[in-house]
Design an enzyme around this catalytic site. Structure first.
Site, PDB file in Angstrom:
ATOM      1  N   GLU A  86      -1.366  -3.816  -4.051  1.00 61.25           N
ATOM      2  CA  GLU A  86      -2.556  -4.488  -4.484  1.00 61.25           C
ATOM      3  C   GLU A  86      -1.887  -5.742  -5.319  1.00 61.25           C
ATOM      4  O   GLU A  86      -2.898  -6.519  -5.445  1.00 61.25           O
ATOM      5  CB  GLU A  86      -3.523  -3.536  -5.318  1.00 61.25           C
ATOM      6  N   GLU A 117       9.202  16.824  -2.252  1.00 57.88           N
ATOM      7  CA  GLU A 117       9.100  16.653  -3.791  1.00 57.88           C
ATOM      8  C   GLU A 117      10.160  17.357  -4.215  1.00 57.88           C
ATOM      9  O   GLU A 117      10.413  17.141  -5.651  1.00 57.88           O
ATOM     10  CB  GLU A 117       7.830  16.973  -4.016  1.00 57.88           C
TER      11      GLU A 117
END
Length: 302
Positions: A86, A117
């Protein structure tokens, strides 16, 4: 051993306020979730000094040609990708100024990818592009996700500044980074569901961090987005309105200035506010590190 580790992570604890969650009517479930969410801004407020420290590191790095890197897995990685994505359309920065590394890559954004992960070596490989003077920010609710730990240790060895955002203020790995933003969000509504309070707190921290970095880099004027360039008709109209707000001048004057500035809002704004031609405004902006206020200050000097 696993049970002991779970007990050390606040987000894994059972929440005494939500024990009867599955027996409640819909509206009461929602009220409980909402009541827990109200705790999140208070948790963020307590770590603002740590956030400020990371902001200052990032501003220094970006001004010196460095980059900011996010590293995360699962919800943390997805939030990092959203925040980084963004910034260019909002503040006009280059796409590679703030880079998000999500464990498992793009495929892990929409679907969970098993075991990534827990792969510290994968984190280390993803951090191979980190350079001295960069800022590497790991995001892990537990404060101990191997992917994030592997990435930050590699970044630190490369000479980068490191920070950790977690929902585990006492996470041992917090001692290995320059700044640990340890959020005390406590146990989740549903034990271990860190997409809830921990995720919300992380989103608030990332919003505050990246926005403040952009403000400090001069990517705003007042509270206006002035670093977005006019790439199409709809956007040009929006930027003309921003110029009108900032200068109290009429639409035609602002349209003309924006056109003369080649669609660069900051150049147009400096030109309008100072009365100098756009080419002089562009030089002042360059000398003022892109800050409208600094450019105006330089132009006002005798």
């Amino acid at each position: 051993m696993i049970e002991q580790e779970r007990c050390d992570i606040p987000t894994e604890w059972r929440n005494p306020r939500t024990m009867e969650l599955d027996t409640l009517p819909t509206i009461d479930v929602l009220r409980l979730i909402n009541a827990e969410d109200e705790r999140v801004p208070l948790a963020v407020a307590t770590v603002l000094p740590q956030v400020a420290a990371v902001v200052d590191l990032a501003v220094e790095s970006l001004r010196g040609g460095g980059r900011v890197h996010y590293f995360g897995a699962g919800t943390s990685g997805r939030l990092a990708v959203i925040d980084a994505a963004e910034l260019p359309p909002t503040f006009g920065v280059d796409w590679d100024n703030v880079v998000a590394h999500n464990a498992g890559g793009l495929g892990a954004l929409s679907q969970s990818v098993e075991n990534v992960e827990d792969d510290a070596d994968l984190g280390a490989r993803d951090a191979a592009e980190v350079r001295p003077g960069d800022v590497a920010i790991g995001i892990a609710a537990s404060g101990r996700t191997p992917y994030v730990v592997g990435a930050l240790r590699t970044a630190r060895r490369a000479g980068a500044h490191t920070a950790l955002i977690s929902a585990n203020p006492l996470a041992p790995f917090g001692d290995e980074v320059d700044v640990h933003i340890g959020l005390s969000t406590g146990p989740e509504v549903i034990s271990g569901s860190t997409r809830m309070k921990a995720g919300t707190a992380t989103k608030l921290v990332l919003n505050a961090f990246s926005t403040t970095v952009m403000v400090q880099l001069g990517r705003t004027y007042s509270n206006l987005m002035v670093s977005v360039n006019a790439l199409n008709g709809k956007l040009r109209g929006r930027l003309v309105r921003i110029l009108m707000e900032a200068t109290d001048m009429d639409a035609r004057t602002c349209e003309t200035a924006l056109a003369e500035a080649g669609g660069d809002t900051r150049v147009a704004l400096v030109s309008l506010l100072s009365g100098v031609p756009c080419e002089h405004a562009a030089v002042a902006l360059r000398d003022g590190n892109g800050s409208v206020r600094e450019a105006l200050r330089k132009l006002a000097q005798p």
